[in-house]
Design a protein around this motif. Structure first.
Motif, mmCIF file in Angstrom:
data_model
loop_
_atom_site.group_PDB
_atom_site.id
_atom_site.type_symbol
_atom_site.label_atom_id
_atom_site.label_comp_id
_atom_site.label_asym_id
_atom_site.label_seq_id
_atom_site.Cartn_x
_atom_site.Cartn_y
_atom_site.Cartn_z
ATOM 1 N N ILE A 90 0.858 -1.183 0.000
ATOM 2 C CA ILE A 90 0.000 0.000 0.000
ATOM 3 C C ILE A 90 0.897 1.237 0.000
ATOM 4 O O ILE A 90 1.695 1.429 0.919
ATOM 5 C CB ILE A 90 -0.935 0.039 1.229
ATOM 6 C CG1 ILE A 90 -1.609 -1.321 1.454
ATOM 7 C CG2 ILE A 90 -1.955 1.161 1.082
ATOM 8 C CD1 ILE A 90 -2.536 -1.749 0.368
ATOM 9 N N LEU A 91 0.762 2.096 -1.027
ATOM 10 C CA LEU A 91 1.508 3.351 -1.097
ATOM 11 C C LEU A 91 0.607 4.497 -0.653
ATOM 12 O O LEU A 91 -0.600 4.504 -0.927
ATOM 13 C CB LEU A 91 2.001 3.612 -2.521
ATOM 14 C CG LEU A 91 3.027 2.637 -3.096
ATOM 15 C CD1 LEU A 91 3.432 3.074 -4.500
ATOM 16 C CD2 LEU A 91 4.257 2.563 -2.211
ATOM 17 N N SER A 92 1.183 5.470 0.032
ATOM 18 C CA SER A 92 0.403 6.615 0.498
ATOM 19 C C SER A 92 1.053 7.907 0.051
ATOM 20 O O SER A 92 2.267 7.977 -0.169
ATOM 21 C CB SER A 92 0.265 6.593 2.025
ATOM 22 O OG SER A 92 1.539 6.698 2.630
ATOM 23 N N LYS A 93 0.218 8.938 -0.067
ATOM 24 C CA LYS A 93 0.687 10.261 -0.490
ATOM 25 C C LYS A 93 -0.081 11.314 0.294
ATOM 26 O O LYS A 93 -1.287 11.205 0.484
ATOM 27 C CB LYS A 93 0.426 10.441 -1.990
ATOM 28 C CG LYS A 93 0.933 11.744 -2.563
ATOM 29 C CD LYS A 93 2.418 11.685 -2.825
ATOM 30 C CE LYS A 93 2.887 12.916 -3.588
ATOM 31 N NZ LYS A 93 4.324 12.883 -3.886
ATOM 32 N N GLY A 94 0.623 12.330 0.746
ATOM 33 C CA GLY A 94 -0.031 13.426 1.438
ATOM 34 C C GLY A 94 0.190 13.373 2.930
ATOM 35 O O GLY A 94 0.874 12.496 3.466
ATOM 36 N N SER A 95 -0.417 14.324 3.641
ATOM 37 C CA SER A 95 -0.266 14.438 5.086
ATOM 38 C C SER A 95 -1.201 13.476 5.794
ATOM 39 O O SER A 95 -2.036 12.818 5.180
ATOM 40 C CB SER A 95 -0.549 15.873 5.536
ATOM 41 O OG SER A 95 -1.900 16.198 5.273
ATOM 42 N N HIS A 96 -1.048 13.457 7.114
ATOM 43 C CA HIS A 96 -1.887 12.571 7.923
ATOM 44 C C HIS A 96 -3.360 12.934 7.793
ATOM 45 O O HIS A 96 -4.230 12.061 7.780
ATOM 46 C CB HIS A 96 -1.454 12.658 9.382
ATOM 47 C CG HIS A 96 -2.296 11.829 10.302
ATOM 48 N ND1 HIS A 96 -2.276 10.449 10.289
ATOM 49 C CD2 HIS A 96 -3.215 12.192 11.242
ATOM 50 C CE1 HIS A 96 -3.138 9.984 11.187
ATOM 51 N NE2 HIS A 96 -3.710 11.014 11.779
#
Length: 676
Positions: free
Chosen positions: A532-538
């Motif tokens: 799972i890849l994530s992008k951006g802030s919390h």
């Protein structure tokens, strides 16, 4: 590439090992390649052969004979003689809740207790040893035959020694370390959140070590009372020094919060090789403090008790365990049924037989004489009496086993209670804080009473400002302490939940997915075997299941490629069956007409009578073309199918382009979509 380890990162090791717990429970070549590509962005230029323990004849025969140990494992062979690659990875699977996809007995957990903790069962180790030995021989034979074929075909292939690596998680970590300790099987061993080998386990498997124990501590290691009475710290120090050299190539990858790491200080467990500690949860310190409260004396009693049960397990498996604990097993119920059946036969009327009885008579004056007279007597129900006798013996055994179990229960309660000491201490600390706040409130309320009384009794006009300041200060103190009391009661209420949550976190931290996520950088995590890849802030985060997206992309492109091939075949068949066939038929017809016109005498037989001569034939042909509506219909169908395929391909590529654009800083993403 050289023959250096292909799975050369902790994440690769964890993710490939995680495949052992997949739905199919069998690692496949496709999954290995996928994970390697996801983590490296490169193809794996080797031949991959996967061997499963379920496919080994010797192990299958044991299982079919009802002697399944619960062992499961996989060996992966990477081979490319041109690149100088010849290496294998032996992966031993960790504990499962039960065998046969949840339908069987929890054999792994029996081995944890009887094999590792107590050291009285070694069947899983023996199966692991057999599996590794057989497959190693098979790999070496395969490589030797490949070299022979290469030499015959003129290829100059050099002999490459097999580089063996071992990987194990949980119980599998114990087995792979034991293989290394006993046989020096691997160049490197990676134990992930492992159950450590125990001194007691090695004392059973390794006869040389057993002999050294006897000399060092002046005991007979085969006598439980003597073996389990050795001070654990002394035993641990001796064993770790004894196996230090054999364990130097063992590398531990351990989550600080892992439940097994929390239990690793328990008597008998060894710590060999190097260890990399991973902090997977900054707010949770693990269970070492909690489990450290367990009494070593109670653990020793538990060992002694399990050691008594182990022979039953070795002889009759799970049924043997029940008999060892309670004296009850399936044979007892069969015996009871036998008694019932024989009793029913007896009350329906016994079988009779005739027995000869000597009768003596006095016959004066002839003297004394004797004759034998047959008398009917009931047959003795020997089968019933034998069964009742066995039942009486079993009754004695059951009473003894249940009494032994009863005496062990207090130790089990103490062990459980010891793990709750930390929770109890937290509650007591909160209660002490509450007591302090109550005392402060009582004191402050007492001061408030004094202020009121003092001002009432004070002669003259009361000092209102002084009075109000005193009351406000006291009231503020009371308010603060009341808030503290309320807060502490809330904390007390949460203590049990925090305690259970800690155990839940320890179980989660034990899993390979948790380890892989902790090892990854900040924008990656794993669910099962998906990345799972994530992008951006919390607060504004976008997550993409890259593994799933690649599967959809590749499967979609494959399907549309299949469709394009089908459409191409349809077009070819249309041209062949209609257009070409029409032209072929037309050509044959024109050819026949030309034949008739150029050779009219050949058709003389068509004229009536015998005096008529055929001098010429003229054919006025008019051959209509294929109906345009027919051709247009097919063309429209083909255009529609082409547009549908093109539209689908564009949509799938758009999904890929969006992901690549979102994670454009990661150069591996594009390669991951293309490589297989």
């Amino acid at each position: 590439m050289s023959n250096e380890e292909i799975l050369n990162t902790n994440i690769l090791l964890a993710r490939i090992t995680e495949l052992e717990y997949g739905k199919s429970e069998k690692i496949s070549e496709e999954e290995i390649r996928r994970i390697y590509i996801e983590e490296t962005g490169k193809d794996l230029p080797v031949e991959i052969t996967v061997y499963h323990s379920d496919d080994i004849k010797e192990l299958k025969e044991q299982k079919d004979a009802g002697k399944d140990s619960g062992f499961d494992g996989t060996i992966i062979h990477f081979y490319n003689p041109i690149e100088g690659i010849n290496q294998s990875y032996t992966i031993t699977r960790g504990s499962e809740h039960s065998e046969d996809s949840g339908e069987g007995e929890p054999l792994d957990w029996y081995y944890n207790g009887f094999g590792i903790f107590t050291g009285k069962v070694k069947n899983q180790f023996e199966n692991a040893e057999t599996f590794d030995d057989l497959i190693t021989k098979k790999i070496n034979f395969k490589v030797t035959e490949d070299l022979k074929r290469g030499q015959k075909s003129g290829e100059h292939l050099e002999s490459i020694e097999l580089n063996k690596v071992g990987i194990g998680h949980s119980l599998g970590g114990n087995l792979i370390q034991t293989l290394q300790i006993m046989n020096d099987s691997f160049s490197s061993v990676y134990a992930i959140n492992d159950a450590p080998p125990s001194v007691y386990q090695l004392a059973m498997i390794d006869t040389k070590f057993q002999f050294s124990l006897g000399i060092k501590f002046n005991i007979d290691p085969n006598i439980n009372e003597q073996l389990y009475s050795i001070p654990p710290a002394e035993l641990k120090a001796f064993a770790e020094n004894y196996y230090k050299e054999r364990g130097q190539n063992i590398h531990h990858i351990t989550a600080e919060e892992d439940m097994l790491y929390g239990a690793s200080d328990i008597r008998g467990f060894l710590d060999l090789g190097t260890r990399e500690i991973i902090d997977t949860d900054l707010d949770f310190e693990g269970l070492r403090k909690t489990l450290g409260n367990i009494s070593d004396g109670d653990l020793r009693k538990l060992q002694m008790f399990l050691a008594e049960i182990a022979p039953y397990y070795n002889q009759n498996g799970v049924q043997g365990v029940y008999r060892g604990l309670t004296g009850i097993d399936a044979e007892l119920f069969t015996l009871i049924d036998t008694i019932g059946e024989e009793w029913n036969k007896l009350i329906d009327g016994p079988d009779w037989k005739f027995v000869g009885v000597d009768m003596h008579f006095s016959m004066f004056p002839l003297g004394f004489g004797a004759i034998t007279v047959p008398f009917p007597v009931p047959e003795v129900p020997t089968k019933l009496l034998a069964a009742i006798g066995l039942l009486q013996l079993r009754q004695v055994e059951i009473m003894a086993r249940l009494e032994r179990l009863r005496t062990q229960i207090p130790s089990l309660i103490k062990i459980l209670g010891a793990t709750m000491i930390v929770m109890i201490e937290d509650v007591l600390n909160h209660l002490k804080d509450i007591l302090g706040s109550v005392k402060n409130m009582i004191s402050s309320l007492g001061d408030l009473g004094k202020v009121v009384i003092k001002d009432i009794l004070k002669p003259g006009s009361p000092n209102i400002s002084e009075y109000l300041v005193g009351v406000i200060d006291i009231a503020a103190t009371v308010k603060v302490e009341a808030g503290n009391i309320k807060s502490k009661f809330t904390d007390i209420f949460n203590v049990p939940f925090d305690w259970f949550r800690g155990f839940t976190k320890a179980v989660e931290a034990h899993g390979l997915t948790h380890v892989a996520t902790a090892l990854a950088d900040g924008n990656r995590r794993y669910e099962g075997n998906d990345m799972i890849l994530s992008k951006g802030s919390h607060l504004q985060k976008v997550e993409v299941n890259l593994s799933s997206a690649v599967r959809v992309y590749q499967l979609g492109m494959d399907k549309y490629q299949d469709k394009k091939e089908v459409i191409s075949r349809l077009k070819s068949l249309y041209t062949q069956e209609f257009i070409d066939d029409f032209q072929h038929r037309k050509g044959r017809l024109v050819s026949a007409i030309n034949q008739m016109e150029t050779n009219p005498r050949s058709y003389q037989y068509l004229l009536p009578g015998g005096n008529v001569e055929m001098k010429g034939i003229t054919v006025h042909e008019h051959i209509r073309p294929l109906d345009s509506l027919f051709a247009d219909t097919f063309e429209e169908i083909f255009q529609y199918l082409d547009r549908e395929v093109d539209s689908g391909i564009k949509l799938i590529k758009k999904i890929r382009d969006s992901i690549e654009q979102l994670f454009q800083e990661d150069q591996k993403i594009s390669a991951i979509f293309d490589l297989r």
